[in-house]
Design an enzyme around this catalytic site. Structure first.
Site, mmCIF file in Angstrom:
data_model
loop_
_atom_site.group_PDB
_atom_site.id
_atom_site.type_symbol
_atom_site.label_atom_id
_atom_site.label_comp_id
_atom_site.label_asym_id
_atom_site.label_seq_id
_atom_site.Cartn_x
_atom_site.Cartn_y
_atom_site.Cartn_z
ATOM 1 N N PRO A 179 -0.543 6.048 -4.789
ATOM 2 C CA PRO A 179 0.906 6.210 -4.669
ATOM 3 C C PRO A 179 1.552 5.982 -6.030
ATOM 4 O O PRO A 179 1.231 4.987 -6.697
ATOM 5 C CB PRO A 179 1.306 5.104 -3.675
ATOM 6 C CG PRO A 179 0.206 4.102 -3.709
ATOM 7 C CD PRO A 179 -1.033 4.858 -4.086
ATOM 8 N N GLN A 238 3.265 5.185 2.228
ATOM 9 C CA GLN A 238 3.325 3.816 1.719
ATOM 10 C C GLN A 238 4.729 3.252 1.884
ATOM 11 O O GLN A 238 5.705 3.875 1.444
ATOM 12 C CB GLN A 238 2.934 3.717 0.245
ATOM 13 C CG GLN A 238 2.817 2.226 -0.121
ATOM 14 C CD GLN A 238 2.622 1.941 -1.581
ATOM 15 O OE1 GLN A 238 3.471 2.275 -2.395
ATOM 16 N NE2 GLN A 238 1.510 1.310 -1.923
ATOM 17 N N CYS A 296 3.158 -4.057 -5.984
ATOM 18 C CA CYS A 296 4.099 -3.596 -7.008
ATOM 19 C C CYS A 296 4.784 -4.781 -7.685
ATOM 20 O O CYS A 296 5.312 -5.662 -7.014
ATOM 21 C CB CYS A 296 5.135 -2.676 -6.372
ATOM 22 S SG CYS A 296 6.262 -2.029 -7.586
ATOM 23 N N LYS A 349 -2.211 -2.119 0.220
ATOM 24 C CA LYS A 349 -2.609 -1.952 -1.192
ATOM 25 C C LYS A 349 -2.137 -3.188 -1.942
ATOM 26 O O LYS A 349 -0.965 -3.571 -1.848
ATOM 27 C CB LYS A 349 -1.992 -0.688 -1.788
ATOM 28 C CG LYS A 349 -2.360 -0.463 -3.261
ATOM 29 C CD LYS A 349 -2.000 0.958 -3.692
ATOM 30 C CE LYS A 349 -2.318 1.230 -5.152
ATOM 31 N NZ LYS A 349 -1.295 0.713 -6.069
ATOM 32 N N GLY A 355 -5.095 7.063 -10.041
ATOM 33 C CA GLY A 355 -3.653 7.216 -10.223
ATOM 34 C C GLY A 355 -3.320 8.090 -11.414
ATOM 35 O O GLY A 355 -3.304 9.327 -11.334
ATOM 36 N N ARG A 356 -3.112 7.450 -12.578
ATOM 37 C CA ARG A 356 -2.581 8.169 -13.739
ATOM 38 C C ARG A 356 -3.430 9.360 -14.153
ATOM 39 O O ARG A 356 -2.886 10.410 -14.523
ATOM 40 C CB ARG A 356 -2.428 7.184 -14.907
ATOM 41 C CG ARG A 356 -1.285 6.217 -14.680
ATOM 42 C CD ARG A 356 -1.371 5.016 -15.573
ATOM 43 N NE ARG A 356 -2.457 4.135 -15.182
ATOM 44 C CZ ARG A 356 -2.713 2.963 -15.740
ATOM 45 N NH1 ARG A 356 -1.959 2.555 -16.744
ATOM 46 N NH2 ARG A 356 -3.711 2.203 -15.323
HETATM 47 C C1 LIG Z 1 4.431 6.084 -12.559
HETATM 48 C C2 LIG Z 1 3.704 5.160 -11.620
HETATM 49 C C3 LIG Z 1 4.300 4.809 -10.416
HETATM 50 C C4 LIG Z 1 3.641 3.962 -9.515
HETATM 51 N N1 LIG Z 1 4.193 3.712 -8.283
HETATM 52 C C5 LIG Z 1 3.489 3.002 -7.356
HETATM 53 C C6 LIG Z 1 3.957 2.892 -6.016
HETATM 54 O O1 LIG Z 1 4.992 3.441 -5.618
HETATM 55 N N2 LIG Z 1 3.205 2.138 -5.163
HETATM 56 C C7 LIG Z 1 2.028 1.538 -5.542
HETATM 57 O O2 LIG Z 1 1.379 0.884 -4.727
HETATM 58 N N3 LIG Z 1 1.571 1.652 -6.798
HETATM 59 C C8 LIG Z 1 2.254 2.387 -7.696
HETATM 60 N N4 LIG Z 1 1.734 2.585 -8.938
HETATM 61 C C9 LIG Z 1 0.415 1.989 -9.273
HETATM 62 C C10 LIG Z 1 -0.715 2.979 -8.938
HETATM 63 O O3 LIG Z 1 -0.761 3.240 -7.556
HETATM 64 C C11 LIG Z 1 -2.080 2.420 -9.374
HETATM 65 O O4 LIG Z 1 -2.313 1.233 -8.667
HETATM 66 C C12 LIG Z 1 -2.135 2.127 -10.877
HETATM 67 O O5 LIG Z 1 -1.595 3.184 -11.638
HETATM 68 C C13 LIG Z 1 -3.587 1.863 -11.324
HETATM 69 O O6 LIG Z 1 -4.404 2.991 -11.089
HETATM 70 P P1 LIG Z 1 -4.820 4.000 -12.310
HETATM 71 O O7 LIG Z 1 -5.399 3.134 -13.389
HETATM 72 O O8 LIG Z 1 -5.814 4.929 -11.689
HETATM 73 O O9 LIG Z 1 -3.563 4.677 -12.760
HETATM 74 C C14 LIG Z 1 2.369 3.434 -9.848
HETATM 75 C C15 LIG Z 1 1.774 3.790 -11.067
HETATM 76 C C16 LIG Z 1 2.421 4.658 -11.940
HETATM 77 C C17 LIG Z 1 1.733 5.065 -13.225
#
Ligand SMILES: Cc1cc2nc3c(=O)[nH]c(=O)nc-3n(C[C@H](O)[C@H](O)[C@H](O)COP(=O)(O)O)c2cc1C
Length: 328
Positions: free
Chosen positions: A13, A66, A96, A135, A229-230
């Site tokens: 998410p 979510q 978060c 999460k 995610g990213r």
């Molecule tokens: C722009 C952005 C917005 C995010 N928004 C949420 C969110 O709404 N809910 C959530 O649980 N995590 C959110 N996250 C965290 C991601 O879900 C994830 O846990 C985090 O980026 C680590 O994973 P990654 O290293 O694969 O990016 C967000 C991350 C980014 C970069």
């Protein structure tokens, strides 16, 4: 209803990223990948005067909603609404770290209040039998031990939560921005592994720092699923081998075929009043790493600024596809 679809690979998410249109683009790239909405505050669901929430379910295949919430009464009210929508899973955000979320007393700070999370789970269960997942992070602030995380997960276990997604970093609630909270606290996959070994009957999904499908697949040796995610936002085409590698399924559409289908989808939402800017946004990184991606982005910017119609991008996508084939 139990989890019918194995959540082996998912897109995390992400606020302002994994909106309905991005999810529909990814769904064309993979039929099976598990998708998550952006976090949606239960108040937004309850007071949905502009009927924005009701379109969120318009994406086929496995999608989780979510929610951001800290009040069992509001959780129950929202569940009464989202239970009627097309979601395979309800995910509670307990990870978060943004100050807005912390002031509302939800997100990562819920890790200190497992009983409250348990009450929300009970409240949602009164309204729906859609599986509930959580999460979370591996800890927060000074609560940075295996035992602290174990206590939190233990409460979820007692509430019969079958799946937990763990972002393998602690959250630091004071002094770090959400962006810094995704880079500065170090990754600690060992703690997630400890949880998997302690709660063997739970599905533990690893999140944080996974860069590609090869890594995601490798983590399945230890965990029940990987969440990206990213990297998925930066290079969505990276997910094109998902059905093949994770689900023993084929999805052979080329990028230009996917764009053709996405444009049909876009025309529906443009006729409903959605802006070209919103609809074109998920496409920006689709040709990541390909020669010509700069021209692609320039053209998409013209669409976003309403200088040209979104349909005009199809020809360029076919040309780029040909360039890729010739180079191969
Ligand atoms: C722009 C952005 C917005 C995010 N928004 C949420 C969110 O709404 N809910 C959530 O649980 N995590 C959110 N996250 C965290 C991601 O879900 C994830 O846990 C985090 O980026 C680590 O994973 P990654 O290293 O694969 O990016 C967000 C991350 C980014 C970069």
């Amino acid at each position: 209803m139990e989890n019918i679809h194995p959540n082996l690979l998912s897109v995390a998410p992400m606020m302002d990223r994994t909106d309905l249109h991005f999810r529909n683009l990814i769904r064309l790239i993979s039929k099976n990948i598990f998708l998550y909405t952006e976090m949606i505050n239960v108040n937004t669901i309850i007071h949905d005067q502009n009927k924005r929430f009701l379109i969120e379910g318009d994406c086929k295949g496995p999608v989780a909603l979510q929610i951001g919430c800290s009040d069992p009464i509001l959780a129950k009210q929202a569940a009464n609404i989202f239970a009627k929508e097309n979601f395979q899973e309800i995910n509670i955000n307990c990870g978060c770290p943004s100050s807005k979320v912390v002031n509302g007393n939800f997100g990562a700070c819920l890790m200190k209040e497992p009983i409250k999370v348990g009450k929300m789970i009970d409240a949602i269960k009164e309204e729906t039998d859609i599986p509930i997942t959580v999460k979370t992070r591996i800890g927060l602030d000074n609560f940075d031990t295996d035992e602290f995380l174990e206590e939190f997960i233990s409460e979820l276990h007692s509430k019969n939560v079958k799946t937990v997604i763990i972002h393998a970093r602690i959250a630091i609630l004071k002094g770090l921005s959400p962006h810094e909270n995704r880079t500065i606290p170090p990754l600690n996959y060992e703690r997630v592994k400890y949880i998997k070994n302690t709660f063997k009957d739970m599905n533990i999904i690893l999140n944080g720092g996974i860069k590609n499908l090869k890594e995601a697949k490798w983590h399945l040796n230890t965990f029940d699923g990987s969440m990206i995610g990213r990297a998925a936002w930066d290079n969505p085409w990276m997910l094109s081998e998902t059905d093949n590698l994770f689900y023993n399924n084929k999805n052979n559409m080329s990028r230009s075929e996917i764009i053709g289908k996405y444009l049909k989808y876009a025309s529906k939402y443009i006729s409903l009043g959605h802006s070209q800017r919103r609809l074109v946004r998920p496409l920006f990184n689709l040709f990541y790493g390909v020669q010509g991606t700069k021209i692609w982005k320039q053209q998409l910017n013209e669409v976003a600024n309403n200088k040209i119609s979104i349909n005009s991008i199809y020809d360029l996508s076919s040309q780029l596809e040909e360039t890729i084939e010739e180079a191969a």
